[in-house]
Each structure stands twice: as C-alpha cells, then as structure tokens.
Design a protein around this motif. Structure first.
Motif, mmCIF file in Angstrom:
data_model
loop_
_atom_site.group_PDB
_atom_site.id
_atom_site.type_symbol
_atom_site.label_atom_id
_atom_site.label_comp_id
_atom_site.label_asym_id
_atom_site.label_seq_id
_atom_site.Cartn_x
_atom_site.Cartn_y
_atom_site.Cartn_z
ATOM 1 N N VAL A 21 0.850 -1.178 0.000
ATOM 2 C CA VAL A 21 0.000 0.000 0.000
ATOM 3 C C VAL A 21 0.889 1.233 0.000
ATOM 4 O O VAL A 21 1.654 1.462 0.921
ATOM 5 N N THR A 22 0.808 1.956 -1.082
ATOM 6 C CA THR A 22 1.581 3.195 -1.176
ATOM 7 C C THR A 22 0.589 4.342 -1.282
ATOM 8 O O THR A 22 -0.419 4.229 -1.968
ATOM 9 N N PRO A 23 0.882 5.413 -0.607
ATOM 10 C CA PRO A 23 -0.039 6.535 -0.688
ATOM 11 C C PRO A 23 -0.060 7.095 -2.106
ATOM 12 O O PRO A 23 0.964 7.142 -2.781
ATOM 13 N N VAL A 24 -1.233 7.484 -2.543
ATOM 14 C CA VAL A 24 -1.380 8.055 -3.870
ATOM 15 C C VAL A 24 -1.150 9.555 -3.758
ATOM 16 O O VAL A 24 -1.835 10.247 -3.019
ATOM 17 N N LEU A 25 -0.137 10.015 -4.467
ATOM 18 C CA LEU A 25 0.185 11.437 -4.451
ATOM 19 C C LEU A 25 -0.305 12.066 -5.742
ATOM 20 O O LEU A 25 -0.066 11.553 -6.831
ATOM 21 N N VAL A 26 -1.016 13.158 -5.608
ATOM 22 C CA VAL A 26 -1.536 13.864 -6.765
ATOM 23 C C VAL A 26 -0.929 15.261 -6.773
ATOM 24 O O VAL A 26 -0.990 15.979 -5.772
ATOM 25 N N ASP A 27 -0.342 15.638 -7.898
ATOM 26 C CA ASP A 27 0.202 16.992 -8.028
ATOM 27 C C ASP A 27 -0.951 17.954 -8.269
ATOM 28 O O ASP A 27 -1.737 17.782 -9.212
ATOM 29 N N VAL A 28 -1.073 18.940 -7.422
ATOM 30 C CA VAL A 28 -2.113 19.953 -7.551
ATOM 31 C C VAL A 28 -1.449 21.225 -8.059
ATOM 32 O O VAL A 28 -0.514 21.734 -7.436
ATOM 33 N N PRO A 29 -1.914 21.755 -9.193
ATOM 34 C CA PRO A 29 -1.291 22.969 -9.723
ATOM 35 C C PRO A 29 -1.601 24.159 -8.808
ATOM 36 O O PRO A 29 -2.594 24.154 -8.089
ATOM 37 N N PRO A 30 -0.751 25.184 -8.844
ATOM 38 C CA PRO A 30 -1.007 26.364 -8.002
ATOM 39 C C PRO A 30 -2.292 27.058 -8.453
ATOM 40 O O PRO A 30 -2.670 27.011 -9.617
ATOM 41 N N SER A 31 -2.947 27.668 -7.526
ATOM 42 C CA SER A 31 -4.214 28.334 -7.797
ATOM 43 C C SER A 31 -3.995 29.585 -8.646
ATOM 44 O O SER A 31 -3.064 30.354 -8.416
ATOM 45 N N ASP A 32 -4.870 29.787 -9.632
ATOM 46 C CA ASP A 32 -4.832 31.017 -10.424
ATOM 47 C C ASP A 32 -6.176 31.751 -10.315
ATOM 48 O O ASP A 32 -6.578 32.484 -11.205
ATOM 49 N N LEU A 33 -6.865 31.549 -9.200
ATOM 50 C CA LEU A 33 -8.151 32.181 -8.956
ATOM 51 C C LEU A 33 -8.021 33.707 -8.979
ATOM 52 O O LEU A 33 -8.878 34.408 -9.524
ATOM 53 N N HIS A 34 -6.931 34.222 -8.421
ATOM 54 C CA HIS A 34 -6.729 35.674 -8.375
ATOM 55 C C HIS A 34 -6.680 36.273 -9.785
ATOM 56 O O HIS A 34 -7.166 37.354 -10.043
#
Length: 193
Positions: free
Chosen positions: A163-176
């Motif tokens: 069991v390996t943790p699933v890592l997901v790359d989350v892009p930086p927010s561009d909401l601003h």
C-alpha cells in the motif's frame, strides 16, 4: 526505536488457499418424450457415460418420478459410474437447456459421493407443467447438468500488496487571475446601481 541490523522495514508476504477444481457439463436430450411416459414409476433411462475431472458419471432420467410419492414429476439424478477410490467432492445443478440456471455454481454446497449415493432432483418439473412449457418442442427437451469437481485445496503464494499513498500533483491556484479579469472586463457586474 532502533532497528536490528539488516532490517529495512516490515516483511510483507501473502498466500491464498484455493480449490483445485474442474468444471464441466453434460447435455441430455430426450427425443420422443411422449414415448418415455410409459416407463413405470421408479424406473429410469440412463444417459451415455461421460467424464468430468477424471470421474466417469451418467444421468438417470425418471419420466414418472424416482419413487411413488413423486410419480407426477420428472426426476433426474447424477450417478458416479462405479465406486470411487476416494471421497469425491462436487457441486452440481440440473436445468433446462432453454433456461438460464437459477444460480451460478459455487462451492458453498459441496456434495460428496460416498460410492453409494447419487445427486439429483426428485421434482425437477411436474410432467403437466413440462408439457405446457416452452422447454418441450417437437416432443423433445434437453437438460444440462453442470458439475464442479473439487480435487483438492492447496495454498499458493501471492504477491504481497504494498500500500503506497497516492500522491496527486495539484497545480497552483490562479483564482486571483480570473477574479482580476472579471473586474477589468466588468462582465457580470451591476456597476452604477
């Protein structure tokens, strides 16, 4: 906590106990059904022998039941041809070829041939019901006997699940950036109200 020399983490292993099985079936067609109805209750007509999992078997067809209390029914039984040299574990099911089996064969209800026994249905179907059904066509019908023979149980090694943790790359927010664009274009704005 200190680790013992040479240890790099927890040991992982897995195994499973599996049934070594052989599956097969035999189709028995009854041509000239109306002619078989004259067979006395308790008497049978035997199929040609067949082999499943190294065991020679045959089916007995009782057109008027295998005993007086079921004389209005058709009975089918699976027999082992000769005394088995050891206990035979199996699962079986009879059904008309023109229908889907009531349930899939599992190893929940394993039957055992002890050399004298047979397996079957004393009341597969009432004769009057068969005669009105779609199963009987041109004075002929067919039944299928599905069989699973359990030869043995054995342990097999399986690959241990890591069991390996699933890592997901989350892009930086561009909401601003989006909010700034909305303010500049004044879209959706009720300005001057």
């Amino acid at each position: 906590m200190p680790h013992a020399a040479g240890s790099g983490g927890p040991s992982r292993s897995a195994s499973a106990i599996v049934a070594d099985t052989v599956r097969g079936y035999h189709v028995l067609r009854i041509d000239g059904y109306s002619l078989t109805k004259g067979t006395p209750t308790g008497e049978y007509i035997k199929s040609h022998p067949f082999t499943v999992g190294g065991h020679r078997c045959y089916i007995k067809y009782y057109p008027n039941g295998n005993k007086p209390e079921v004389k209005d029914y058709i009975s089918f039984f699976l027999y082992h041809d000769g005394a088995p040299t050891k206990e035979v574990k199996a699962q079986f099911q009879f059904h008309f070829v023109s229908e889907v089996p009531k349930k899939p064969l599992t190893l929940e209800d394993v039957n055992i041939f002890d050399g004298q026994s047979s397996w079957g249905y004393t009341k597969l179907i009432q004769r009057t019901e068969l005669e009105k059904s779609e199963h009987l066509k041109d004075d002929s019908f067919a039944v299928r006997c599905d069989i699973v023979v359990v030869n043995d149980f054995r342990a097999v090694e399986e690959e241990a699940e890591v069991v390996t943790p699933v890592l997901v790359d989350v892009p930086p927010s561009d909401l601003h950036q989006h909010l700034g664009d909305l303010l500049l274009t004044e879209k959706g704005c009720r300005c001057g109200v």
